[in-house]
Scaffold this motif. Sequence first.
Motif, short mmCIF file in Angstrom:
data_model
loop_
_atom_site.label_atom_id
_atom_site.label_comp_id
_atom_site.label_asym_id
_atom_site.label_seq_id
_atom_site.Cartn_x
_atom_site.Cartn_y
_atom_site.Cartn_z
N ARG A 189 -0.24 -1.05 -14.51
CA ARG A 189 -0.81 -0.05 -13.94
C ARG A 189 0.23 1.05 -13.36
O ARG A 189 0.18 2.25 -13.52
CB ARG A 189 -2.22 -0.05 -13.39
N VAL A 190 0.91 0.67 -12.14
CA VAL A 190 1.58 1.55 -11.50
C VAL A 190 2.85 1.87 -12.09
O VAL A 190 3.21 3.05 -12.26
CB VAL A 190 2.00 0.56 -10.10
N GLY B 243 1.04 2.26 -3.83
CA GLY B 243 0.60 0.93 -3.69
C GLY B 243 0.45 -0.11 -4.61
O GLY B 243 -0.03 0.40 -5.86
N CYS B 244 1.22 -1.23 -4.78
CA CYS B 244 0.83 -2.22 -5.59
C CYS B 244 1.18 -3.70 -5.35
O CYS B 244 2.51 -3.83 -4.50
CB CYS B 244 2.11 -1.83 -6.65
N ASP B 245 0.47 -4.57 -5.72
CA ASP B 245 0.78 -6.07 -5.07
C ASP B 245 1.39 -6.41 -6.32
O ASP B 245 0.65 -6.81 -7.65
CB ASP B 245 -0.59 -6.83 -4.93
N VAL B 246 2.79 -6.37 -6.35
CA VAL B 246 3.65 -6.88 -7.46
C VAL B 246 3.30 -8.47 -7.96
O VAL B 246 3.99 -8.60 -8.85
CB VAL B 246 5.23 -6.61 -7.05
N ALA B 247 2.69 -8.81 -7.14
CA ALA B 247 2.41 -10.41 -7.54
C ALA B 247 1.24 -10.39 -8.70
O ALA B 247 0.84 -11.37 -9.33
CB ALA B 247 1.90 -11.26 -6.25
N ASP B 248 0.53 -9.35 -8.82
CA ASP B 248 -0.46 -9.12 -9.77
C ASP B 248 0.14 -8.14 -11.24
O ASP B 248 0.44 -7.11 -10.84
CB ASP B 248 -1.73 -8.24 -9.03
N TYR B 249 0.19 -9.00 -12.12
CA TYR B 249 0.73 -8.34 -13.37
C TYR B 249 0.16 -7.16 -13.68
O TYR B 249 0.65 -6.19 -14.16
CB TYR B 249 0.74 -9.38 -14.41
N THR C 142 5.42 -16.97 -5.59
CA THR C 142 4.64 -15.79 -6.28
C THR C 142 5.44 -14.64 -5.80
O THR C 142 5.54 -13.79 -6.68
CB THR C 142 3.24 -16.03 -6.04
N VAL C 143 5.33 -14.11 -4.63
CA VAL C 143 5.99 -13.14 -4.17
C VAL C 143 7.40 -12.91 -4.46
O VAL C 143 7.88 -11.61 -4.90
CB VAL C 143 5.56 -12.76 -2.73
N ASN C 144 8.17 -13.88 -4.34
CA ASN C 144 9.74 -13.71 -4.27
C ASN C 144 10.19 -13.89 -5.96
O ASN C 144 11.08 -13.25 -6.15
CB ASN C 144 10.22 -14.40 -3.61
N LEU C 145 9.37 -14.37 -6.57
CA LEU C 145 10.03 -14.99 -8.13
C LEU C 145 8.91 -14.37 -9.15
O LEU C 145 9.43 -13.77 -9.97
CB LEU C 145 10.09 -16.41 -8.09
N THR C 146 7.70 -14.61 -9.18
CA THR C 146 6.76 -14.22 -10.25
C THR C 146 6.75 -12.87 -10.17
O THR C 146 6.74 -12.13 -11.21
CB THR C 146 5.35 -14.76 -9.99
N SER C 147 6.93 -12.03 -9.15
CA SER C 147 6.85 -10.63 -9.15
C SER C 147 8.11 -10.04 -9.73
O SER C 147 7.72 -8.97 -10.54
CB SER C 147 6.69 -10.07 -7.46
N THR D 279 0.86 -1.12 0.02
CA THR D 279 0.00 0.16 0.02
C THR D 279 0.83 1.24 0.08
O THR D 279 2.16 1.26 0.37
CB THR D 279 -0.92 0.11 1.00
N ALA D 280 0.41 2.54 -0.69
CA ALA D 280 1.12 3.67 -0.46
C ALA D 280 1.33 3.88 0.97
O ALA D 280 2.28 4.72 1.13
CB ALA D 280 0.17 4.75 -1.29
N GLU D 281 0.46 3.66 1.74
CA GLU D 281 0.63 4.18 3.25
C GLU D 281 1.89 3.38 4.00
O GLU D 281 2.63 4.14 4.75
CB GLU D 281 -0.72 3.83 4.08
N ARG D 282 2.10 2.07 3.50
CA ARG D 282 3.44 1.57 3.92
C ARG D 282 4.42 2.06 3.66
O ARG D 282 5.42 2.11 4.24
CB ARG D 282 3.25 -0.10 3.63
N ALA D 283 4.54 2.65 2.02
CA ALA D 283 5.69 3.09 1.70
C ALA D 283 6.10 4.68 2.16
O ALA D 283 7.27 4.97 1.91
CB ALA D 283 5.41 3.29 0.12
N ARG D 284 4.96 5.16 2.68
CA ARG D 284 5.09 6.63 2.98
C ARG D 284 6.31 7.09 3.83
O ARG D 284 6.93 8.17 3.79
CB ARG D 284 3.78 7.33 3.56
#
Length: 252
Positions: A72-73, A61-67, A112-117, A39-44
Amino acid sequence: MSRFAGKTAVVTGAAQGIGAATALRLAEEGAAVAVLDLTAERARATVDAITAKGGSARAYGCDVADYDAVERVFADVVRDFGALHILVNNAGITRDNLFFKMPKSDWDAVLTVNLTSAYNCSHVAQTYMCKQKYGKIVSLSSRSALGNRGQANYAAAKAGIQGLTATLAIELGPFNVNVNAVAPGYIATSMTAATAERVGATAEEHQALAADRTPLRRVGLPEEVAAVVAFLASEDASYVSGQTLYVNGGAR
């Protein structure tokens, strides 16, 4: 230094740890940094730390596991900053367990999070980088890629990063895109603190055990990994591609 003046960098998983340290280092050296986290809040907080030092950064904010979300981001980043020159694939999670106890859901989540992203982000980024005939991709692997008890999923993902890195260097090299990886050893982060808790130790106790097994007799800091990432993302490493550089205090 201003090695990255005029450059835009995307750092994933940049709310804390190695990601936050890398975003700060790139910004200190002149890059405009897109700070990505779930989320953008976590990155702030990372963005605030950068801007407090006079740097340029924005939180996304971006779920990098979602292509589709990555597409979009990255389009937003290019719209906001004008280009995309550097990608640091840092987002990662652990779901540690002995292999015979490991549920498939934990295997899937970590791969998914570590490689597919890293595939998602690199695949989208290369469309911009190849068009402009310039780019730097640095992905986070790990010493665990060599094998680590209780981390079959994490080790497989981080070994995959090294194979992906070597292959992308071959395919993207003709477009002046350098692709490298960094494989940290034991780094004092919230992730390793969570590992300590899992095995019933404090972070300090766990770090002391790791330090005893390390030739430099200490554990690493996120800033030390960030310095190596910055080197690989810079023109100082203009003829370095397809490499995985271990940052582990000399451990074997």
